[in-house]
Design a protein around this motif. Structure first.
Motif, PDB file in Angstrom:
ATOM      1  N   ASP A  87       0.865  -1.184   0.000  1.00 40.86           N
ATOM      2  CA  ASP A  87       0.000   0.000   0.000  1.00 40.86           C
ATOM      3  C   ASP A  87       0.899   1.230   0.000  1.00 40.86           C
ATOM      4  OD1 ASP A  87      -1.913   1.929   0.327  1.00 40.86           O
ATOM      5  OD2 ASP A  87      -2.690   1.185   2.241  1.00 40.86           O
ATOM      6  N   LEU A  88       0.902   1.935  -1.125  1.00 38.62           N
ATOM      7  CA  LEU A  88       1.778   3.096  -1.305  1.00 38.62           C
ATOM      8  C   LEU A  88       1.030   4.366  -0.898  1.00 38.62           C
ATOM      9  CD1 LEU A  88       3.181   1.920  -4.714  1.00 38.62           C
ATOM     10  CD2 LEU A  88       4.496   2.111  -2.608  1.00 38.62           C
ATOM     11  N   GLY A  89       1.546   5.048   0.122  1.00 41.35           N
ATOM     12  CA  GLY A  89       0.822   6.171   0.707  1.00 41.35           C
ATOM     13  C   GLY A  89      -0.196   5.647   1.698  1.00 41.35           C
ATOM     14  N   CYS A  90       0.248   4.742   2.570  1.00 40.75           N
ATOM     15  CA  CYS A  90      -0.668   4.000   3.446  1.00 40.75           C
ATOM     16  C   CYS A  90      -1.214   4.823   4.602  1.00 40.75           C
ATOM     17  CB  CYS A  90       0.033   2.759   3.995  1.00 40.75           C
ATOM     18  SG  CYS A  90       1.411   3.110   5.132  1.00 40.75           S
ATOM     19  N   GLY A  91      -0.620   6.020   4.861  1.00 41.90           N
ATOM     20  CA  GLY A  91      -1.088   6.820   5.992  1.00 41.90           C
ATOM     21  C   GLY A  91      -0.975   6.048   7.294  1.00 41.90           C
ATOM     22  N   PRO A  92      -1.978   6.149   8.171  1.00 38.99           N
ATOM     23  CA  PRO A  92      -1.910   5.462   9.466  1.00 38.99           C
ATOM     24  C   PRO A  92      -2.276   3.991   9.415  1.00 38.99           C
ATOM     25  CG  PRO A  92      -3.891   6.799   9.355  1.00 38.99           C
ATOM     26  CD  PRO A  92      -3.118   7.075   8.087  1.00 38.99           C
ATOM     27  N   GLY A  93      -2.316   3.399   8.220  1.00 41.13           N
ATOM     28  CA  GLY A  93      -2.440   1.946   8.105  1.00 41.13           C
ATOM     29  C   GLY A  93      -3.848   1.394   8.189  1.00 41.13           C
ATOM     30  N   LEU A  94      -4.862   2.191   7.909  1.00 46.21           N
ATOM     31  CA  LEU A  94      -6.242   1.731   8.073  1.00 46.21           C
ATOM     32  C   LEU A  94      -6.592   0.602   7.100  1.00 46.21           C
ATOM     33  CD1 LEU A  94      -8.043   5.165   8.610  1.00 46.21           C
ATOM     34  CD2 LEU A  94      -6.961   3.657  10.300  1.00 46.21           C
ATOM     35  N   TYR A  95      -6.131   0.711   5.860  1.00 47.21           N
ATOM     36  CA  TYR A  95      -6.357  -0.357   4.891  1.00 47.21           C
ATOM     37  C   TYR A  95      -5.444  -1.545   5.171  1.00 47.21           C
ATOM     38  CZ  TYR A  95      -9.162   2.832   2.014  1.00 47.21           C
ATOM     39  OH  TYR A  95     -10.133   3.690   1.555  1.00 47.21           O
ATOM     40  N   CYS A  96      -4.207  -1.265   5.549  1.00 45.76           N
ATOM     41  CA  CYS A  96      -3.240  -2.337   5.810  1.00 45.76           C
ATOM     42  C   CYS A  96      -3.735  -3.289   6.892  1.00 45.76           C
ATOM     43  CB  CYS A  96      -1.896  -1.744   6.232  1.00 45.76           C
ATOM     44  SG  CYS A  96      -1.013  -0.873   4.921  1.00 45.76           S
ATOM     45  N   GLU A  97      -4.298  -2.744   7.958  1.00 50.44           N
ATOM     46  CA  GLU A  97      -4.785  -3.579   9.055  1.00 50.44           C
ATOM     47  C   GLU A  97      -5.867  -4.539   8.577  1.00 50.44           C
ATOM     48  OE1 GLU A  97      -6.053  -1.322  12.431  1.00 50.44           O
ATOM     49  OE2 GLU A  97      -4.275  -0.046  12.400  1.00 50.44           O
ATOM     50  N   TYR A 140       2.316   5.633  14.204  1.00 46.95           N
ATOM     51  CA  TYR A 140       0.975   5.306  14.687  1.00 46.95           C
ATOM     52  C   TYR A 140       0.556   3.927  14.165  1.00 46.95           C
ATOM     53  CZ  TYR A 140      -4.098   5.383  15.161  1.00 46.95           C
ATOM     54  OH  TYR A 140      -5.405   5.045  15.463  1.00 46.95           O
ATOM     55  N   ALA A 141       0.775   3.693  12.860  1.00 43.93           N
ATOM     56  CA  ALA A 141       0.392   2.420  12.245  1.00 43.93           C
ATOM     57  C   ALA A 141       1.124   1.250  12.909  1.00 43.93           C
ATOM     58  CB  ALA A 141       0.685   2.453  10.750  1.00 43.93           C
ATOM     59  N   GLU A 142       2.399   1.421  13.198  1.00 46.41           N
ATOM     60  CA  GLU A 142       3.175   0.356  13.844  1.00 46.41           C
ATOM     61  C   GLU A 142       2.617   0.020  15.226  1.00 46.41           C
ATOM     62  OE1 GLU A 142       7.618   0.940  11.876  1.00 46.41           O
ATOM     63  OE2 GLU A 142       7.063   2.136  13.642  1.00 46.41           O
ATOM     64  N   LYS A 143       2.265   1.046  15.981  1.00 49.08           N
ATOM     65  CA  LYS A 143       1.705   0.814  17.323  1.00 49.08           C
ATOM     66  C   LYS A 143       0.363   0.089  17.245  1.00 49.08           C
ATOM     67  CE  LYS A 143       3.954   4.770  19.561  1.00 49.08           C
ATOM     68  NZ  LYS A 143       3.754   6.094  20.192  1.00 49.08           N
ATOM     69  N   GLN A 144      -0.446   0.477  16.262  1.00 50.37           N
ATOM     70  CA  GLN A 144      -1.740  -0.185  16.103  1.00 50.37           C
ATOM     71  C   GLN A 144      -1.573  -1.645  15.695  1.00 50.37           C
ATOM     72  OE1 GLN A 144      -3.634   2.290  17.814  1.00 50.37           O
ATOM     73  NE2 GLN A 144      -5.126   1.188  16.563  1.00 50.37           N
ATOM     74  N   ALA A 145      -0.615  -1.918  14.803  1.00 49.35           N
ATOM     75  CA  ALA A 145      -0.369  -3.297  14.370  1.00 49.35           C
ATOM     76  C   ALA A 145       0.115  -4.151  15.542  1.00 49.35           C
ATOM     77  CB  ALA A 145       0.664  -3.313  13.246  1.00 49.35           C
ATOM     78  N   GLU A 146       0.970  -3.559  16.375  1.00 48.48           N
ATOM     79  CA  GLU A 146       1.456  -4.282  17.556  1.00 48.48           C
ATOM     80  C   GLU A 146       0.305  -4.565  18.517  1.00 48.48           C
ATOM     81  OE1 GLU A 146       4.841  -3.821  21.087  1.00 48.48           O
ATOM     82  OE2 GLU A 146       4.588  -2.244  19.581  1.00 48.48           O
ATOM     83  N   LYS A 147      -0.572  -3.587  18.685  1.00 49.52           N
ATOM     84  CA  LYS A 147      -1.716  -3.734  19.584  1.00 49.52           C
ATOM     85  C   LYS A 147      -2.656  -4.835  19.082  1.00 49.52           C
ATOM     86  CE  LYS A 147      -3.141   0.210  20.997  1.00 49.52           C
ATOM     87  NZ  LYS A 147      -3.840   1.537  21.058  1.00 49.52           N
ATOM     88  N   GLU A 148      -2.812  -4.903  17.737  1.00 47.34           N
ATOM     89  CA  GLU A 148      -3.713  -5.891  17.133  1.00 47.34           C
ATOM     90  C   GLU A 148      -3.013  -7.222  16.835  1.00 47.34           C
ATOM     91  OE1 GLU A 148      -6.961  -5.588  16.336  1.00 47.34           O
ATOM     92  OE2 GLU A 148      -7.232  -3.525  16.994  1.00 47.34           O
ATOM     93  N   ASN A 149      -1.714  -7.287  17.167  1.00 46.55           N
ATOM     94  CA  ASN A 149      -0.908  -8.487  16.908  1.00 46.55           C
ATOM     95  C   ASN A 149      -0.920  -8.850  15.418  1.00 46.55           C
ATOM     96  OD1 ASN A 149       0.830 -10.557  17.732  1.00 46.55           O
ATOM     97  ND2 ASN A 149      -0.859 -12.018  17.979  1.00 46.55           N
ATOM     98  N   LEU A 150      -0.708  -7.833  14.576  1.00 41.80           N
ATOM     99  CA  LEU A 150      -0.681  -8.022  13.129  1.00 41.80           C
ATOM    100  C   LEU A 150       0.742  -7.889  12.612  1.00 41.80           C
ATOM    101  CD1 LEU A 150      -3.787  -5.819  12.200  1.00 41.80           C
ATOM    102  CD2 LEU A 150      -3.690  -8.328  12.276  1.00 41.80           C
ATOM    103  N   ASP A 151       1.144  -8.812  11.766  1.00 47.56           N
ATOM    104  CA  ASP A 151       2.499  -8.813  11.208  1.00 47.56           C
ATOM    105  C   ASP A 151       2.499  -8.002   9.907  1.00 47.56           C
ATOM    106  OD1 ASP A 151       5.126  -9.297  10.635  1.00 47.56           O
ATOM    107  OD2 ASP A 151       4.807 -11.362   9.943  1.00 47.56           O
TER     108      ASP A 151
END
Length: 277
Positions: free
Chosen positions: A72-82, A103-114
């Motif tokens: 995802d190019l221009g992913c912002g805070p990772g809403l689509y990535c999650e 912010y996206a990294e912290k959210q991924a860690e919180k959601e346990n997403l790789d």
């Protein structure tokens, strides 16, 4: 100071680079990221139900058991990535804004997403035969000039595996036709969308030929030089955006009104393409 302010407020040449970068400037980057998370703010991210619909559409036309790796190019805070990661894709998100990526990294860690996140200019992104799906969505493509668009399409083409798909969108010419020029200013004692400190804000909406507009924001703080952030938009017809992807070597698989897969309409405000390498 007056001469400097006049220089910031003059009408620039088409796609002239912004004097300051909204994504990296400490004055703006955190504010922009917070507003990006607010679906009620113009220019913020799409609402959750629309993002869910988009991700379901992506999974329908390119399921994760066949198209495993997504960037995802221009992913912002990772809403689509999650949401893509939860569907079972291997996801990489790239964005120029460090605050958004953190912010996206912290959210991924919180959601346990790789999810792999990178702070990187998408115009400098390169890769060869790495991904099955590339996303260039939420009108990122519309903000680029002709040379940048050609370069990023070439890089995406090279980074996709054979048979990989690019999903891309842009504003339609209808939005350009409705765009009204205006220039406004305001004095703000408290935090606004432009600054956390008292400031004077100037917003200029300028229209150019060849389906191009500029929204230019100049912020003047007490005892500080002006800062100006330019946001360009290129608008498209179905034929012009399809020609640009075709010239880069892609073959069109589908044309839609948006990335959620709604049927294409000439009366719509956006155009989305699914194209294949």
């Amino acid at each position: 100071m007056n001469n400097l302010l006049f220089e910031h407020l003059k009408k620039p040449d088409v796609f002239e680079p912004s004097p300051d970068d909204i994504w990296t400037d400490p004055l703006m980057s955190n504010l922009v990221m917070q507003e990006h998370l607010n679906p009620n703010t113009p220019g913020g991210s799409a609402n959750n139900s629309f993002i869910e619909k988009c991700v379901n559409f992506i999974a329908d036309i390119s399921p994760p058991n066949e198209y495993e790796k997504v960037i995802d190019l221009g992913c912002g805070p990772g809403l689509y990535c999650e949401k893509l990661a939860k569907k079972g894709y291997q996801v990489t998100g790239v964005d120029f804004s460090e605050s958004s990526i953190r912010y996206a990294e912290k959210q991924a860690e919180k959601e346990n997403l790789d999810i792999e996140y990178r702070v990187e200019d998408i115009l400098e992104y390169e890769g060869t035969n790495k991904y099955d799906i590339a996303l260039l969505i939420y009108y990122t493509y519309s903000s680029l000039n002709e040379k940048e668009r050609g370069g990023i399409l070439e890089n995406i083409y090279n980074s996709l595996n054979k048979g990989g798909v690019l999903i891309i969108d842009g504003f339609s010419a209808n939005v350009y036709n409705d765009f009204k020029e205006e220039q406004i200013w305001s004095f703000n004692k408290k935090q606004s969308l432009l600054s956390t400190e008292p400031h004077i804000g100037f917003i200029q909406k300028l229209k150019y030929s060849d389906l191009v507009t500029l929204t230019k924001t100049t912020v003047l703080l007490e005892d500080a030089s002006p800062k100006t952030y330019s946001y360009w938009n290129q608008y498209y017809t179905k034929n012009t955006i399809e020609k640009e992807t075709s010239d880069a070597g892609f073959k069109t698989k589908g044309i839609y009104s948006n990335v959620s897969g709604d049927e294409y309409s000439e009366d719509g405000n956006s155009i989305a393409l699914v194209v294949e390498k």
